[in-house]
Motif scaffolding. Sequence first.
Motif, PDB file in Angstrom:
ATOM      1  N   ILE A   1      68.262  10.666  22.613  1.00 25.70           N
ATOM      2  CA  ILE A   1      68.927  11.716  23.386  1.00 25.70           C
ATOM      3  C   ILE A   1      68.042  12.965  23.386  1.00 25.70           C
TER       4      ILE A   1
ATOM      5  N   LYS B   1      68.338  18.462  22.141  1.00 26.15           N
ATOM      6  CA  LYS B   1      68.677  17.683  20.950  1.00 26.15           C
ATOM      7  C   LYS B   1      67.447  17.138  20.214  1.00 26.15           C
TER       8      LYS B   1
ATOM      9  N   GLU C   1      71.887  17.464  26.146  1.00 24.06           N
ATOM     10  CA  GLU C   1      73.255  17.187  26.607  1.00 24.06           C
ATOM     11  C   GLU C   1      73.848  18.446  27.210  1.00 24.06           C
TER      12      GLU C   1
ATOM     13  N   THR D   1      71.224  23.817  29.213  1.00 21.28           N
ATOM     14  CA  THR D   1      71.161  22.537  28.507  1.00 21.28           C
ATOM     15  C   THR D   1      71.042  22.743  26.992  1.00 21.28           C
TER      16      THR D   1
ATOM     17  N   ASN E   1      76.899  12.980  30.369  1.00 17.62           N
ATOM     18  CA  ASN E   1      76.755  14.279  29.713  1.00 17.62           C
ATOM     19  C   ASN E   1      75.425  14.416  28.976  1.00 17.62           C
ATOM     20  N   GLN E   2      74.643  13.344  28.948  1.00 21.07           N
ATOM     21  CA  GLN E   2      73.413  13.349  28.164  1.00 21.07           C
ATOM     22  C   GLN E   2      72.193  12.944  28.995  1.00 21.07           C
TER      23      GLN E   2
ATOM     24  N   ASN F   1      75.883   7.713  29.582  1.00 20.63           N
ATOM     25  CA  ASN F   1      76.667   8.922  29.325  1.00 20.63           C
ATOM     26  C   ASN F   1      76.177  10.011  30.282  1.00 20.63           C
TER      27      ASN F   1
ATOM     28  N   TYR G   1      75.933  16.401  35.213  1.00 25.25           N
ATOM     29  CA  TYR G   1      74.763  17.109  34.689  1.00 25.25           C
ATOM     30  C   TYR G   1      74.049  17.947  35.740  1.00 25.25           C
TER      31      TYR G   1
END
Length: 218
Positions: free
Chosen positions: A212, A199, A215, A196, A64-65, A62, A147
Amino acid sequence: MFHKEGNKIILITFIIVIASFLLVDNFIAITWLRVLLMVTLLVFLGLILQFFRNPKRNTVLNNNQVVSPVDGKVVVIEEVFEKEFFKEKRLQVSVFMSPINVHVTRYPIGGNVIFSKYHPGKYLVAWHPKASEENERTTVVVENETYGKVLHRQIAGALAKRIVNYAKAGDTAVQGGESGFIKFGSRVDLFLPLNTKIKVELNQKVRGGESIIAEVNE
């Protein structure tokens, strides 16, 4: 499954343990002492095997992460000035690895490796405030369109005397793929864009290639 960086050490350990078993069995007459020494040898072998284990991880790709580059415990979440590459403020997330953690280092994001540099240095304890700048370490920066640039830094600890870094500038990084290995206790720092969304929390345990860390904050 064991990591290739441990092949030589595991082989030597097996030879030492087998030779020691034969010596103990033939030259130690006291039963309780013989058993104690044999158990100690087996425990030592077990520690070496568990240290170099390389379990399969299921990374959900991913862009985005950011996934954790290593197994361990989150010990730092703060805004800092990153001096080596960005030369500007970044969010730092640090993961500390004890000797019983898996020590494979994985790419936190996929993309292009645009920077990779090794620094010889000291062997301060990994949680020392100056370890990130003074210890033996490697700095790797990966960039993708979603990212941006993410820096991860392998840092040797008081016990770690060798950092292995597979990343080279120009390589294509696969998120969760192996980027290196650190022998014995150590830590990895992540430097992320200020926008950012983090998480994880302090003292949270994470798994390399799966947990994670952050993200994109949309």
